[in-house]
Design an enzyme around this catalytic site. Structure first.
Site, PDB file in Angstrom:
ATOM      1  CE  LYS A 142      -1.892  -1.067   3.971  1.00  0.00           C
ATOM      2  NZ  LYS A 142      -1.137  -2.294   4.321  1.00  0.00           N
ATOM      3  NE  ARG A 184       6.721  -0.183  10.027  1.00  0.00           N
ATOM      4  CZ  ARG A 184       5.561  -0.152   9.380  1.00  0.00           C
ATOM      5  NH1 ARG A 184       5.463   0.514   8.241  1.00  0.00           N
ATOM      6  NH2 ARG A 184       4.506  -0.778   9.857  1.00  0.00           N
ATOM      7  NE  ARG A 228       8.163  -2.470   6.028  1.00  0.00           N
ATOM      8  CZ  ARG A 228       6.886  -2.216   6.246  1.00  0.00           C
ATOM      9  NH1 ARG A 228       6.171  -1.634   5.307  1.00  0.00           N
ATOM     10  NH2 ARG A 228       6.315  -2.559   7.382  1.00  0.00           N
ATOM     11  NE  ARG A 250       2.706  -4.761  11.188  1.00  0.00           N
ATOM     12  CZ  ARG A 250       3.676  -4.526  10.299  1.00  0.00           C
ATOM     13  NH1 ARG A 250       4.891  -5.001  10.459  1.00  0.00           N
ATOM     14  NH2 ARG A 250       3.411  -3.809   9.217  1.00  0.00           N
ATOM     15  NE  ARG A 280      -4.073  -1.219  10.355  1.00  0.00           N
ATOM     16  CZ  ARG A 280      -2.996  -0.818   9.668  1.00  0.00           C
ATOM     17  NH1 ARG A 280      -2.960   0.327   9.070  1.00  0.00           N
ATOM     18  NH2 ARG A 280      -1.960  -1.606   9.599  1.00  0.00           N
TER      19      ARG A 280
HETATM   20  P1  AP5 Z   1       4.996  -1.549   1.775  1.00  0.00           P
HETATM   21  O1  AP5 Z   1       4.640  -0.774   0.561  1.00  0.00           O
HETATM   22  O2  AP5 Z   1       5.754  -0.845   2.829  1.00  0.00           O
HETATM   23  O3  AP5 Z   1       3.713  -2.314   2.362  1.00  0.00           O
HETATM   24  P2  AP5 Z   1       2.476  -1.768   3.168  1.00  0.00           P
HETATM   25  O4  AP5 Z   1       1.263  -2.462   2.692  1.00  0.00           O
HETATM   26  O5  AP5 Z   1       2.463  -0.270   3.169  1.00  0.00           O
HETATM   27  O6  AP5 Z   1       2.849  -2.348   4.607  1.00  0.00           O
HETATM   28  P3  AP5 Z   1       2.851  -1.684   6.043  1.00  0.00           P
HETATM   29  O7  AP5 Z   1       3.598  -2.652   6.918  1.00  0.00           O
HETATM   30  O8  AP5 Z   1       3.382  -0.297   6.051  1.00  0.00           O
HETATM   31  O9  AP5 Z   1       1.364  -1.686   6.379  1.00  0.00           O
HETATM   32  P4  AP5 Z   1       0.688  -1.756   7.728  1.00  0.00           P
HETATM   33  O10 AP5 Z   1      -0.673  -1.508   7.303  1.00  0.00           O
HETATM   34  O11 AP5 Z   1       0.886  -2.931   8.586  1.00  0.00           O
HETATM   35  O12 AP5 Z   1       1.475  -0.659   8.600  1.00  0.00           O
HETATM   36  P5  AP5 Z   1       1.092   0.818   9.028  1.00  0.00           P
HETATM   37  O13 AP5 Z   1       2.337   1.579   9.011  1.00  0.00           O
HETATM   38  O14 AP5 Z   1      -0.096   1.296   8.286  1.00  0.00           O
HETATM   39  O15 AP5 Z   1       5.865  -2.819   1.285  1.00  0.00           O
HETATM   40  C1  AP5 Z   1       6.334  -3.781   2.205  1.00  0.00           C
HETATM   41  C2  AP5 Z   1       7.615  -4.427   1.664  1.00  0.00           C
HETATM   42  O16 AP5 Z   1       7.299  -5.106   0.443  1.00  0.00           O
HETATM   43  C3  AP5 Z   1       8.756  -3.441   1.301  1.00  0.00           C
HETATM   44  O17 AP5 Z   1       9.971  -4.027   1.576  1.00  0.00           O
HETATM   45  C4  AP5 Z   1       8.587  -3.231  -0.209  1.00  0.00           C
HETATM   46  O18 AP5 Z   1       9.789  -2.862  -0.824  1.00  0.00           O
HETATM   47  C5  AP5 Z   1       8.062  -4.584  -0.649  1.00  0.00           C
HETATM   48  N1  AP5 Z   1       7.173  -4.510  -1.802  1.00  0.00           N
HETATM   49  C6  AP5 Z   1       6.188  -3.586  -2.041  1.00  0.00           C
HETATM   50  N2  AP5 Z   1       5.576  -3.839  -3.205  1.00  0.00           N
HETATM   51  C7  AP5 Z   1       6.180  -4.959  -3.711  1.00  0.00           C
HETATM   52  C8  AP5 Z   1       5.985  -5.714  -4.896  1.00  0.00           C
HETATM   53  N3  AP5 Z   1       5.043  -5.411  -5.799  1.00  0.00           N
HETATM   54  N4  AP5 Z   1       6.767  -6.800  -5.090  1.00  0.00           N
HETATM   55  C9  AP5 Z   1       7.730  -7.160  -4.179  1.00  0.00           C
HETATM   56  N5  AP5 Z   1       7.975  -6.472  -3.036  1.00  0.00           N
HETATM   57  C10 AP5 Z   1       7.195  -5.380  -2.815  1.00  0.00           C
HETATM   58  O19 AP5 Z   1       0.597   0.574  10.537  1.00  0.00           O
HETATM   59  C11 AP5 Z   1       1.500   0.263  11.576  1.00  0.00           C
HETATM   60  C12 AP5 Z   1       0.734   0.144  12.891  1.00  0.00           C
HETATM   61  O20 AP5 Z   1       0.114   1.407  13.219  1.00  0.00           O
HETATM   62  C13 AP5 Z   1      -0.418  -0.871  12.912  1.00  0.00           C
HETATM   63  O21 AP5 Z   1       0.025  -2.182  13.186  1.00  0.00           O
HETATM   64  C14 AP5 Z   1      -1.311  -0.291  14.036  1.00  0.00           C
HETATM   65  O22 AP5 Z   1      -0.773  -0.594  15.304  1.00  0.00           O
HETATM   66  C15 AP5 Z   1      -1.175   1.212  13.818  1.00  0.00           C
HETATM   67  N6  AP5 Z   1      -2.206   1.767  12.912  1.00  0.00           N
HETATM   68  C16 AP5 Z   1      -1.996   2.324  11.681  1.00  0.00           C
HETATM   69  N7  AP5 Z   1      -3.157   2.700  11.137  1.00  0.00           N
HETATM   70  C17 AP5 Z   1      -4.133   2.375  12.025  1.00  0.00           C
HETATM   71  C18 AP5 Z   1      -5.545   2.487  12.007  1.00  0.00           C
HETATM   72  N8  AP5 Z   1      -6.187   3.010  10.949  1.00  0.00           N
HETATM   73  N9  AP5 Z   1      -6.229   2.034  13.080  1.00  0.00           N
HETATM   74  C19 AP5 Z   1      -5.599   1.510  14.164  1.00  0.00           C
HETATM   75  N10 AP5 Z   1      -4.248   1.359  14.228  1.00  0.00           N
HETATM   76  C20 AP5 Z   1      -3.522   1.788  13.174  1.00  0.00           C
END
Ligand code: AP5
Length: 213
Positions: A13, A160, A127, A171, A88
């Site tokens: 994402k 991270r 990552r 997660r 979420r």
């Molecule tokens: P990346 O693009 O970083 O993936 P992502 O889907 O953004 O993953 P995140 O881990 O950032 O999502 P998340 O939703 O768990 O974390 P968030 O920060 O929102 O890609 C991942 C890896 O894959 C990278 O190495 C990349 O290079 C690789 N990659 C990408 N595309 C690729 C492809 N096509 N092919 C191969 N490799 C690829 O949330 C963190 C925490 O915050 C949560 O756990 C929660 O505690 C809290 N939080 C955040 N939002 C909320 C909410 N709305 N409500 C409650 N708690 C929340």
């Protein structure tokens, strides 16, 4: 244009949001990035969120809704935005609809990223993220030219804390239990578009642009 990028941790994402920002000239609103910023600045919401994030649990809806509501009002969101990591829970999805309705706006697209669990685990545990510009890399599949340094901006790369294997598992469980119902919420409204997000970054990006046209 208002787009919800929906999918499990590691589905790409954030990577796709960064590519789409340039193409569509709208900002990325990532609740995860907002929380990490609040933690690094020692803000009260960051203090409340940190322990939950480190355990792979969700931050309470009320805190997240306040956070995103403020950002959506910013002038750079006038022409739309890309929601990454929000909503979420179904409560967050309902709150988003209400916030947008008050502004006479609505979601244009909900895109759900599909990636099998084994691939998600590999992506997350390898990552590396730029601490300055947020660009994601991968130790094996997307290495940087100079170790520890972002190719794009020269910023320092970090791992991270929630990308440790045990937290990744937590997660992914949280996603299945608490976030998957959001997919059903949008499906019922006929808004959900699903993409296979296992191809290269470029292939996934092309698929998304195809859906938007
Ligand atoms: P990346 O693009 O970083 O993936 P992502 O889907 O953004 O993953 P995140 O881990 O950032 O999502 P998340 O939703 O768990 O974390 P968030 O920060 O929102 O890609 C991942 C890896 O894959 C990278 O190495 C990349 O290079 C690789 N990659 C990408 N595309 C690729 C492809 N096509 N092919 C191969 N490799 C690829 O949330 C963190 C925490 O915050 C949560 O756990 C929660 O505690 C809290 N939080 C955040 N939002 C909320 C909410 N709305 N409500 C409650 N708690 C929340």
């Amino acid at each position: 244009m208002i787009i919800v990028l929906f999918g499990p941790p590691g589905s790409g994402k954030g990577t796709q949001a960064k590519a789409l920002m340039d193409k569509l000239s709208v900002p990325q609103l990532s609740t995860g990035d907002m929380l990490r910023e609040a933690i690094s600045q020692g803000k009260p919401i960051g203090v409340k969120a940190k322990g939950l994030m480190d355990m792979g649990q969700l931050v309470p809806d009320a805190l997240i809704i306040d956070l995103i509501q403020e950002k959506m009002k910013a002038p750079d969101c006038k022409n739309g935005f890309l929601l990454d990591g929000f909503p979420r829970t179904v409560s967050q999805a309902v709150a988003l609809d209400q916030m947008l309705k008050k502004q006479s706006r609505k979601i244009d697209h909900v895109i759900s990223f599909q990636v099998p669990k084994d691939k998600l685990v590999k992506r997350l545990t390898g990552r590396l993220v730029c601490s300055a510009c947020g660009t994601s890399y991968h130790e094996l599949t997307k290495p940087v030219t100079k170790q520890g340094v972002c190719d794009k901006c020269g910023g320092k790369l970090i791992k991270r804390k929630d990308d440790e294997a045990n937290v990744v598992e937590a997660r992914l469980d949280t996603f299945q239990e608490e976030t998957m119902p959001v997919e059903g919420y949008y499906q019922k409204q006929g808004m959900l578009r699903t993409i296979d997000a296992t191809g290269s970054e470029r292939e996934v990006s092309d698929k998304i642009m195809g859906l938007l046209q």
